[in-house]
Design a protein around this motif. Sequence first.
Motif, PDB file in Angstrom:
ATOM      1  N   ARG A 152       0.535  -1.044   0.069  1.00 24.32           N
ATOM      2  CA  ARG A 152       0.139   0.042   0.122  1.00 24.32           C
ATOM      3  C   ARG A 152       0.453   1.972  -0.060  1.00 24.32           C
ATOM      4  O   ARG A 152       0.546   2.522  -0.833  1.00 24.32           O
ATOM      5  CB  ARG A 152      -0.505   0.022   0.689  1.00 24.32           C
ATOM      6  N   ILE A 153       1.906   1.215   0.734  1.00 27.50           N
ATOM      7  CA  ILE A 153       2.890   2.119   0.914  1.00 27.50           C
ATOM      8  C   ILE A 153       3.770   2.686  -0.512  1.00 27.50           C
ATOM      9  O   ILE A 153       4.418   3.554  -1.034  1.00 27.50           O
ATOM     10  CB  ILE A 153       3.834   1.769   1.707  1.00 27.50           C
ATOM     11  N   TRP A 154       4.052   1.613  -0.747  1.00 29.11           N
ATOM     12  CA  TRP A 154       4.891   1.517  -2.256  1.00 29.11           C
ATOM     13  C   TRP A 154       3.639   2.270  -3.450  1.00 29.11           C
ATOM     14  O   TRP A 154       4.087   2.693  -4.222  1.00 29.11           O
ATOM     15  CB  TRP A 154       5.104   0.377  -3.063  1.00 29.11           C
ATOM     16  N   ASP A 155       2.517   1.615  -3.022  1.00 28.55           N
ATOM     17  CA  ASP A 155       1.561   2.408  -4.506  1.00 28.55           C
ATOM     18  C   ASP A 155       1.545   3.642  -4.162  1.00 28.55           C
ATOM     19  O   ASP A 155       0.799   4.454  -4.915  1.00 28.55           O
ATOM     20  CB  ASP A 155       0.564   0.980  -4.172  1.00 28.55           C
ATOM     21  N   ALA A 156       1.479   4.108  -2.715  1.00 30.10           N
ATOM     22  CA  ALA A 156       1.127   5.666  -2.827  1.00 30.10           C
ATOM     23  C   ALA A 156       2.573   6.417  -3.357  1.00 30.10           C
ATOM     24  O   ALA A 156       1.858   8.041  -3.435  1.00 30.10           O
ATOM     25  CB  ALA A 156       0.624   6.010  -1.608  1.00 30.10           C
ATOM     26  N   LEU A 157       3.170   5.895  -3.144  1.00 28.18           N
ATOM     27  CA  LEU A 157       4.563   6.973  -2.895  1.00 28.18           C
ATOM     28  C   LEU A 157       4.834   6.915  -4.952  1.00 28.18           C
ATOM     29  O   LEU A 157       5.897   7.938  -5.501  1.00 28.18           O
ATOM     30  CB  LEU A 157       5.810   6.094  -2.595  1.00 28.18           C
ATOM     31  N   ARG A 158       4.206   5.520  -5.666  1.00 28.79           N
ATOM     32  CA  ARG A 158       4.483   5.998  -6.547  1.00 28.79           C
ATOM     33  C   ARG A 158       3.617   7.165  -7.307  1.00 28.79           C
ATOM     34  O   ARG A 158       3.765   7.465  -8.968  1.00 28.79           O
ATOM     35  CB  ARG A 158       4.302   4.490  -7.487  1.00 28.79           C
ATOM     36  N   ASP A 159       2.563   7.140  -7.056  1.00 30.82           N
ATOM     37  CA  ASP A 159       1.493   7.994  -7.400  1.00 30.82           C
ATOM     38  C   ASP A 159       1.219   9.467  -6.406  1.00 30.82           C
ATOM     39  O   ASP A 159       0.811   9.276  -5.379  1.00 30.82           O
ATOM     40  CB  ASP A 159       0.515   7.504  -7.146  1.00 30.82           C
ATOM     41  N   ASN A 160       2.333   9.948  -5.972  1.00 31.11           N
ATOM     42  CA  ASN A 160       2.532  10.753  -4.887  1.00 31.11           C
ATOM     43  C   ASN A 160       2.971  12.160  -5.759  1.00 31.11           C
ATOM     44  O   ASN A 160       4.447  13.335  -4.831  1.00 31.11           O
ATOM     45  CB  ASN A 160       4.080  10.616  -3.795  1.00 31.11           C
ATOM     46  N   GLY A 161       1.842  13.138  -6.497  1.00 35.17           N
ATOM     47  CA  GLY A 161       2.251  13.895  -6.943  1.00 35.17           C
ATOM     48  C   GLY A 161       2.481  15.375  -5.750  1.00 35.17           C
ATOM     49  O   GLY A 161       2.845  16.526  -6.578  1.00 35.17           O
ATOM     50  N   TYR A 162       1.339  15.279  -5.049  1.00 34.85           N
ATOM     51  CA  TYR A 162       1.671  16.292  -4.401  1.00 34.85           C
ATOM     52  C   TYR A 162       2.517  16.172  -3.522  1.00 34.85           C
ATOM     53  O   TYR A 162       1.742  17.817  -1.885  1.00 34.85           O
ATOM     54  CB  TYR A 162       0.198  17.094  -3.785  1.00 34.85           C
ATOM     55  N   GLY A 163       3.331  15.672  -3.194  1.00 35.48           N
ATOM     56  CA  GLY A 163       3.764  14.986  -1.533  1.00 35.48           C
ATOM     57  C   GLY A 163       2.732  14.647  -0.414  1.00 35.48           C
ATOM     58  O   GLY A 163       3.243  15.215   0.670  1.00 35.48           O
ATOM     59  N   GLU A 164       1.698  14.091  -1.025  1.00 40.39           N
ATOM     60  CA  GLU A 164       0.813  13.966   0.218  1.00 40.39           C
ATOM     61  C   GLU A 164       1.827  12.480   1.045  1.00 40.39           C
ATOM     62  O   GLU A 164       1.399  12.643   2.214  1.00 40.39           O
ATOM     63  CB  GLU A 164      -0.358  13.940   0.021  1.00 40.39           C
ATOM     64  N   PHE A 165       2.284  11.802   0.218  1.00 35.45           N
ATOM     65  CA  PHE A 165       2.508  10.608   1.665  1.00 35.45           C
ATOM     66  C   PHE A 165       4.397  10.725   1.343  1.00 35.45           C
ATOM     67  O   PHE A 165       4.759   9.879   1.547  1.00 35.45           O
ATOM     68  CB  PHE A 165       2.520   9.403   0.497  1.00 35.45           C
ATOM     69  N   ASP A 166       4.927  12.259   1.528  1.00 33.39           N
ATOM     70  CA  ASP A 166       6.454  12.198   1.448  1.00 33.39           C
ATOM     71  C   ASP A 166       6.342  12.123   3.655  1.00 33.39           C
ATOM     72  O   ASP A 166       5.663  11.997   4.127  1.00 33.39           O
ATOM     73  CB  ASP A 166       6.614  13.825   1.294  1.00 33.39           C
ATOM     74  N   GLY A 167       7.409  11.288   2.689  1.00 33.89           N
ATOM     75  CA  GLY A 167       7.832  10.651   5.085  1.00 33.89           C
ATOM     76  C   GLY A 167       6.909   9.544   5.567  1.00 33.89           C
ATOM     77  O   GLY A 167       7.319   8.902   6.726  1.00 33.89           O
ATOM     78  N   ILE A 168       5.898   8.931   4.971  1.00 37.54           N
ATOM     79  CA  ILE A 168       5.482   7.682   5.222  1.00 37.54           C
ATOM     80  C   ILE A 168       6.403   6.512   5.588  1.00 37.54           C
ATOM     81  O   ILE A 168       5.227   5.969   6.637  1.00 37.54           O
ATOM     82  CB  ILE A 168       4.411   7.347   3.812  1.00 37.54           C
ATOM     83  N   ILE A 169       6.804   6.489   5.300  1.00 36.52           N
ATOM     84  CA  ILE A 169       7.951   4.982   5.455  1.00 36.52           C
ATOM     85  C   ILE A 169       8.726   4.874   6.876  1.00 36.52           C
ATOM     86  O   ILE A 169       8.236   4.325   7.494  1.00 36.52           O
ATOM     87  CB  ILE A 169       9.041   4.809   4.374  1.00 36.52           C
ATOM     88  N   GLY A 170       9.654   6.507   6.904  1.00 38.73           N
ATOM     89  CA  GLY A 170       9.639   6.535   8.633  1.00 38.73           C
ATOM     90  C   GLY A 170       8.657   6.307   9.778  1.00 38.73           C
ATOM     91  O   GLY A 170       9.202   6.267  10.459  1.00 38.73           O
ATOM     92  N   ARG A 171       7.594   6.674   9.399  1.00 41.67           N
ATOM     93  CA  ARG A 171       6.374   7.412  10.513  1.00 41.67           C
ATOM     94  C   ARG A 171       5.589   5.650  10.743  1.00 41.67           C
ATOM     95  O   ARG A 171       5.261   5.919  11.354  1.00 41.67           O
ATOM     96  CB  ARG A 171       5.185   8.062   9.876  1.00 41.67           C
ATOM     97  N   LEU A 172       6.388   4.853   9.383  1.00 45.96           N
ATOM     98  CA  LEU A 172       5.337   3.674   9.467  1.00 45.96           C
ATOM     99  C   LEU A 172       6.382   2.799   9.432  1.00 45.96           C
ATOM    100  O   LEU A 172       6.005   1.538   9.929  1.00 45.96           O
ATOM    101  CB  LEU A 172       4.056   3.434   8.141  1.00 45.96           C
ATOM    102  N   ALA A 173       7.368   3.108   9.505  1.00 47.68           N
ATOM    103  CA  ALA A 173       8.057   1.688  10.317  1.00 47.68           C
ATOM    104  C   ALA A 173       8.174   1.259  10.993  1.00 47.68           C
ATOM    105  O   ALA A 173       8.037  -0.250  11.275  1.00 47.68           O
ATOM    106  CB  ALA A 173      10.235   2.611  10.105  1.00 47.68           C
TER     107      ALA A 173
END
Length: 190
Positions: A152-173
Amino acid sequence: MSKKTLNKDNLTALGAERLADLLLEVSTGSAEIKRRLRLELSHNVGPKELARDVRKRLGSLRKSTSFAGWRKRKSLIKDLDTQLDMITEKIAPEEPTEAFDLLWQFIELAPSVYERVDDSRGDVGDVFRSAALRFEDIGPRAVLDPTALASRIWDALRDNGYGEFDGIIGRLAPTLGDDGLEHLKGLVIH
């Protein structure tokens, strides 16, 4: 202090029935107030009912195509803040997995909202950045499959045109754990 001062004690003295009548009167013609009152009533039924109503509102916000000019911008921000508060403050304590899913859907709204509002002041962006930070609190309490979350994270990051999911990996690690992080790494490499 005057008995006419607007404060909790003086309003409580009016009694529940009189306050209910006043709320109904004040809410006439105000979709914003009616929506908030309905959310509070849903919360009284339970977090699942509130989640259903929040999900419905998020769907309406996603489908909306009308431009929110300077007159409607403030109301839109208040609506977004209200939905975020319902997710994080009222649903998350009892239903963290449901709240996680709603928070994800909330963040996914960002592109459709940005496309119909002038956010030159950054207020709308602040709401979404604040929402993304809430994953740190809700993620560890939610029951999630680490592999599915990684995808889900990977899909979101591939379509992150406005940066809405920036930093998500660190937050959900912490929520991903070793297995989820390893799966995510595999997705990125391939």
